[in-house]
Design a protein around this motif. Structure first.
Motif, short mmCIF file in Angstrom:
data_model
loop_
_atom_site.label_atom_id
_atom_site.label_comp_id
_atom_site.label_asym_id
_atom_site.label_seq_id
_atom_site.Cartn_x
_atom_site.Cartn_y
_atom_site.Cartn_z
N ASN A 193 0.86 -1.16 0.00
CA ASN A 193 0.00 0.00 0.00
C ASN A 193 0.91 1.23 0.00
OD1 ASN A 193 -1.65 2.19 0.59
ND2 ASN A 193 -2.90 1.06 2.05
N PRO A 194 0.99 1.97 -1.12
CA PRO A 194 1.90 3.12 -1.17
C PRO A 194 1.50 4.24 -0.22
CG PRO A 194 0.59 3.01 -3.17
CD PRO A 194 0.28 1.78 -2.37
N ASN A 195 0.27 4.20 0.31
CA ASN A 195 -0.19 5.22 1.26
C ASN A 195 -0.06 4.77 2.71
OD1 ASN A 195 -0.93 7.05 -0.81
ND2 ASN A 195 -2.73 5.80 -1.18
N ASP A 196 0.66 3.69 2.94
CA ASP A 196 0.89 3.20 4.30
C ASP A 196 1.57 4.31 5.09
OD1 ASP A 196 1.85 1.93 6.63
OD2 ASP A 196 2.35 0.09 5.55
N PRO A 197 1.06 4.65 6.27
CA PRO A 197 1.68 5.72 7.07
C PRO A 197 3.14 5.42 7.42
CG PRO A 197 -0.33 4.93 8.14
CD PRO A 197 -0.13 4.11 6.91
N ASN A 198 3.50 4.13 7.47
CA ASN A 198 4.90 3.76 7.70
C ASN A 198 5.59 3.74 6.35
OD1 ASN A 198 7.37 2.65 8.23
ND2 ASN A 198 6.59 0.87 9.34
N GLU A 199 6.15 4.85 5.95
CA GLU A 199 6.75 4.98 4.61
C GLU A 199 7.99 4.14 4.43
OE1 GLU A 199 7.08 9.25 4.50
OE2 GLU A 199 5.15 9.41 3.49
N CYS A 200 8.49 3.52 5.51
CA CYS A 200 9.66 2.65 5.41
C CYS A 200 9.28 1.17 5.31
CB CYS A 200 10.57 2.84 6.63
SG CYS A 200 11.30 4.47 6.74
N SER A 201 7.98 0.86 5.45
CA SER A 201 7.55 -0.53 5.49
C SER A 201 7.72 -1.22 4.14
CB SER A 201 6.07 -0.61 5.90
OG SER A 201 5.63 -1.95 5.82
N LYS A 202 8.31 -2.40 4.20
CA LYS A 202 8.46 -3.24 3.01
C LYS A 202 7.54 -4.46 3.12
CE LYS A 202 13.28 -1.99 2.18
NZ LYS A 202 14.65 -2.51 2.06
N GLN A 203 6.64 -4.44 4.10
CA GLN A 203 5.73 -5.56 4.34
C GLN A 203 4.57 -5.51 3.35
OE1 GLN A 203 6.23 -8.06 6.55
NE2 GLN A 203 4.43 -9.04 5.69
N GLY A 204 4.44 -6.56 2.53
CA GLY A 204 3.35 -6.62 1.57
C GLY A 204 2.31 -7.64 1.95
N LYS A 205 1.18 -7.62 1.24
CA LYS A 205 0.12 -8.61 1.43
C LYS A 205 0.19 -9.61 0.29
CE LYS A 205 -2.98 -5.57 3.91
NZ LYS A 205 -4.38 -5.21 4.13
N LEU A 206 0.03 -10.90 0.62
CA LEU A 206 0.13 -11.95 -0.38
C LEU A 206 -0.92 -11.78 -1.48
CD1 LEU A 206 0.86 -15.09 1.81
CD2 LEU A 206 2.47 -13.66 0.52
N PHE A 207 -0.50 -12.12 -2.70
CA PHE A 207 -1.29 -11.84 -3.89
C PHE A 207 -1.00 -12.93 -4.91
CE2 PHE A 207 -1.35 -9.53 -8.03
CZ PHE A 207 -2.67 -9.10 -8.02
N SER A 208 -2.02 -13.58 -5.47
CA SER A 208 -1.81 -14.58 -6.51
C SER A 208 -3.09 -14.74 -7.31
CB SER A 208 -1.41 -15.93 -5.90
OG SER A 208 -2.47 -16.44 -5.11
N GLY A 209 -3.00 -15.46 -8.41
CA GLY A 209 -4.19 -15.72 -9.20
C GLY A 209 -3.88 -16.17 -10.60
N GLU A 210 -4.91 -16.10 -11.43
CA GLU A 210 -4.79 -16.53 -12.82
C GLU A 210 -5.68 -15.66 -13.70
OE1 GLU A 210 -6.76 -20.36 -13.72
OE2 GLU A 210 -7.51 -20.28 -11.66
N PHE A 211 -5.40 -15.69 -15.00
CA PHE A 211 -6.20 -14.91 -15.95
C PHE A 211 -6.32 -15.62 -17.28
CE2 PHE A 211 -1.83 -13.35 -15.98
CZ PHE A 211 -1.48 -13.43 -17.33
N TYR A 212 -7.37 -15.28 -18.00
CA TYR A 212 -7.60 -15.79 -19.34
C TYR A 212 -8.44 -14.78 -20.10
CZ TYR A 212 -9.09 -18.70 -23.21
OH TYR A 212 -9.33 -19.19 -24.48
N TRP A 213 -8.05 -14.48 -21.31
CA TRP A 213 -8.82 -13.60 -22.19
C TRP A 213 -8.71 -14.12 -23.61
CZ3 TRP A 213 -7.76 -10.79 -26.56
CH2 TRP A 213 -8.77 -9.91 -26.97
N VAL A 214 -9.84 -14.15 -24.31
CA VAL A 214 -9.86 -14.52 -25.72
C VAL A 214 -10.75 -13.52 -26.45
CG1 VAL A 214 -11.79 -16.16 -25.47
CG2 VAL A 214 -10.18 -16.42 -27.37
N LYS A 215 -10.35 -13.15 -27.65
CA LYS A 215 -11.14 -12.21 -28.46
C LYS A 215 -12.46 -12.85 -28.84
CE LYS A 215 -10.87 -9.40 -32.60
NZ LYS A 215 -9.99 -8.99 -33.71
#
Length: 174
Positions: free
Chosen positions: A151-173
């Protein structure tokens, strides 16, 4: 014939021979999606879209989904083919990298942010990647993603702690 078998057979008939080129059973043409797991929550966007562009010598494509009300996901790949694209680790290097922006719950999350710390400052990115298993320009894209978002707006501007993120995608015309 099971329900899964019937769905697969229907998808094969609808997509014709192109389904033979895809990995596994191809989703039906109306099933463009991005499925995301973030901070313990799973969400599926069924309105995925593909964007392709060029800025000077930089070519990219992106898969996006969501709505204009601030609940959306955009994954950008700075390349022109399928492959594995790590999150950009250098603010000046775009080629063969990826970047993510996810808006949810009134907040914006990215794989990167500017650190403003007494002992260090500058661009910081989490470790992660986008794996594009299939990309046919303007026609089809499929892949997965994993890493952490900040979160770039985290009040702790030094924090490198992220939230886990994963997934998948598919798109066809269509």
């Amino acid at each position: 014939m099971t329900a899964v078998s019937r769905m697969w057979a229907a998808g094969l008939l609808l997509t014709g021979l192109s389904a033979c080129q895809a990995e596994g059973p191809a989703p039906q043409a109306s099933s463009n999606f991005i499925k995301v797991n973030f901070d313990g929550q799973t969400k599926t966007y069924t309105n995925a879209s593909l964007g392709e562009g060029r800025l000077c010598s930089l070519s990219s494509y992106s898969i996006s989904g969501g709505n204009a009300a601030g609940d959306d996901l955009s994954i950008t790949i700075f390349a022109t083919k399928a492959g594995t694209y790590p999150y950009r680790q250098d603010v000046n290097v775009y080629h063969d990298g990826s970047q993510v922006e996810y808006k949810t719950g009134g907040e914006v999350f990215n794989n990167y942010k500017a650190l403003v710390c007494p002992t260090s400052a500058g661009y910081y990115s989490t470790v992660g990647q986008v794996v594009v298993t299939e990309y046919v320009p303007g026609q089809r894209v499929r892949g997965t993603f994993a890493g952490a978002l900040l979160n770039p707006n985290d009040p702790n501007e030094c924090s490198k702690q992220g939230k886990l993120f994963s997934g998948e995608f598919y798109w066809v015309k269509h």
